[in-house]
Design an enzyme around this catalytic site. Structure first.
Site, PDB file in Angstrom:
ATOM      1  N   GLN A 136       6.439  -6.613  -3.609  1.00 28.08           N
ATOM      2  CA  GLN A 136       5.805  -6.242  -4.867  1.00 28.08           C
ATOM      3  C   GLN A 136       4.431  -5.611  -4.626  1.00 28.08           C
ATOM      4  O   GLN A 136       4.043  -4.667  -5.316  1.00 28.08           O
ATOM      5  CB  GLN A 136       5.671  -7.467  -5.774  1.00 28.08           C
ATOM      6  N   GLU A 137       3.732  -6.112  -3.637  1.00 32.41           N
ATOM      7  CA  GLU A 137       2.392  -5.596  -3.348  1.00 32.41           C
ATOM      8  C   GLU A 137       2.429  -4.194  -2.730  1.00 32.41           C
ATOM      9  O   GLU A 137       1.663  -3.318  -3.119  1.00 32.41           O
ATOM     10  CB  GLU A 137       1.647  -6.551  -2.401  1.00 32.41           C
ATOM     11  N   SER A 138       3.304  -3.989  -1.751  1.00 28.22           N
ATOM     12  CA  SER A 138       3.219  -2.753  -0.963  1.00 28.22           C
ATOM     13  C   SER A 138       4.552  -2.100  -0.636  1.00 28.22           C
ATOM     14  O   SER A 138       4.583  -1.089   0.067  1.00 28.22           O
ATOM     15  CB  SER A 138       2.515  -3.062   0.358  1.00 28.22           C
ATOM     16  N   TYR A 145       4.127  -8.716 -12.753  1.00 29.47           N
ATOM     17  CA  TYR A 145       4.005  -8.968 -11.312  1.00 29.47           C
ATOM     18  C   TYR A 145       4.815 -10.199 -10.906  1.00 29.47           C
ATOM     19  O   TYR A 145       5.624 -10.168  -9.984  1.00 29.47           O
ATOM     20  CB  TYR A 145       2.524  -9.146 -10.993  1.00 29.47           C
TER      21      TYR A 145
END
Length: 470
Positions: free
Chosen positions: A308-310, A435
């Site tokens: 999810q972050e990168s 998120y």
């Protein structure tokens, strides 16, 4: 002699399907509720040797409120499950069951704990059938399910309708067969499809056969109980009262959100992309996620967070200055001892450590998985904003210790009338809610890909079909 044998057989059958003893008294005496079930993605399965599933958790919670434990008895299919219940091997059957007239002759059904749809599923890329008359291939359902009776009703109006029933394949198996182009159609419930589509996004809904189907639990009729007076069965009365209580308290909604919330709003492209990256990107970092987790957190959760972050890109960078696979800010990286945010190993270990630190700051009274979801939200918007939304939830009469309730209010942190009265002010709370939802979805996909073992059947000749007896 034949007449005597027939009479004896009839007597045995009646004795099998009725009890004259109070089942609730027997349960309390042994301290255990025996639960008949089948392995199913929506009901009961094991994850890292731990049992899980919406119905399993619901029945465990219900039993605990009565000071009881549960014993799970797994059956190979729905027909054998009902037979086991009829013989007194179990006290209650919980397996994504929908009442039918035929089953009601022998069993009583609880009030519904959930409503779903009965859906005709096909594979993306094939012609979409929009009604039963447009079916042009093989339709298969699991034997013993209520789908048989629904299809019979349709067949009365359209005699050309044909289908086959398998006593060895459950909904998971049938959907896998559609995905593999081994069969054309299957009939399943929407909650099964919602979870299954996470890892098999090619599955599509042709049409729904019912606007709403009630899912219930079954108990064996006693000599004094009847459909007209279900309260005459003490066990069923207890189950219904417990469901009413859990519905009124919000516990039932929270539990169902926990199991199905992440599967709503299906995103075909995102799911396909994620599954592809689990094969071509994740293997490079998998061992570091496992080592960083160190039995303190499920490595698949932090891997899902990393995606999810990168999207598992070590050199990822955002306009706000966060960098690396776990997208750490420079101050946070320094605090964690991360010398290079672009080093994927350091980023994974640092990000995991930071998540655990946030989790430790959350009050001990908050149980899992809510603690984890809150920690993830804090990772995204900051711990101060998490505290703000918990305070806002409490002010509005909600439960600040419930993720389901605070996630509904996170978007309010964007609105001036709310954030001006909070300590940390404005925040993109809606993004934090999204998120966490996405991480939960990726986490579930990883669990399914890692843990579920399918007995994949490649051809129709290998499928064991039967005509169920009712």
């Amino acid at each position: 002699m034949k007449k005597i044998l027939a009479l004896l057989t009839a007597c045995l059958l009646v004795s099998c399907y009725t009890h004259n003893e109070n089942p609730l008294e027997q349960i309390r005496a042994r301290g255990i509720i025996r639960v008949a079930t089948v392995v199913d993605i929506a009901t009961y399965q094991t994850d890292q040797s731990q049992p899980s599933g919406a119905e399993y958790d619901l029945i465990t919670q219900l039993a605990a409120k009565q000071g009881l434990g549960i014993e799970v008895i797994r059956y190979p299919n729905i027909n054998s499950l009902y037979e086991g219940l009829a013989r007194g091997q179990a006290d209650i059957a919980a397996a994504n069951l929908s009442p039918s007239k035929q089953r009601k002759k022998r069993f009583l059904f609880s009030d519904p704990f959930m409503q779903v749809k009965r859906q005709l599923v096909f594979r993306r890329g094939e012609n979409r059938p929009r009604r039963a008359e447009e079916l042009s291939g093989s339709l298969v359902v699991s034997a013993g399910t209520a789908h048989h009776h629904r299809l019979q009703k349709i067949q009365a109006d359209w005699p050309q309708l044909k289908w086959r029933e398998s006593k060895s394949l459950n909904a998971i198996d049938l959907l896998e067969l559609i995905n593999d182009n081994a069969i054309d159609y299957a009939l399943v419930y929407s909650n099964q499809l919602d979870l299954m589509r996470l890892t098999t996004p090619e599955l599509m809904v042709g049409f729904s056969m019912d606007k709403q189907v009630n899912l219930s639990w079954a108990v064996l009729k006693t000599e004094t109980s009847s459909d007209q007076n279900p309260d005459s069965n003490d066990l069923l009365k207890l189950i219904n009262a417990s469901l009413v209580s859990m519905r009124q308290s919000g516990e039932l909604e929270v539990l169902l959100e926990r199991h199905y919330g992440h599967a709503r709003n299906f995103d075909y492209v995102d799911n396909r992309t994620f599954i592809r990256h689990t094969a071509n990107r994740l293997p490079k970092f998998r061992q570091w996620f496992i080592e960083a987790a160190a039995d303190q957190v499920d490595w698949r959760l932090t891997a899902a967070q990393g995606y999810q972050e990168s999207h598992w890109r070590p050199r990822a960078k955002s306009p706000t200055g966060v960098r690396g696979l776990m997208m750490l800010t420079l101050p946070t990286a320094k605090q964690l001892g991360v010398k290079s945010r672009l080093d994927p190993k350091q980023s994974i270990f640092g990000g995991t450590r930071y998540l655990l630190q946030l989790k430790d700051r959350i009050p001990d009274r908050i149980s899992e998985p809510d603690r984890t979801w809150m920690a993830l939200a804090a990772y995204n918007i900051g711990f101060g904003h998490l505290e703000d939304v918990r305070i806002l939830t409490q002010r509005q009469g909600g439960n600040p210790d419930s993720w389901a309730e605070i996630s509904q209010r996170l978007p309010l942190l964007r609105e001036k009338r709310y954030y001006r009265k909070l300590k940390y002010g404005f925040a993109r709370g809606d993004e934090a809610a999204t998120y966490v939802k996405r991480i939960r979805r990726y986490f579930e996909i990883l669990k399914q890909l890692e843990d579920r073992e399918f007995e994949v059947v490649k051809t129709d000749t290998e499928i064991d079909f039967e005509t169920p007896k009712f």
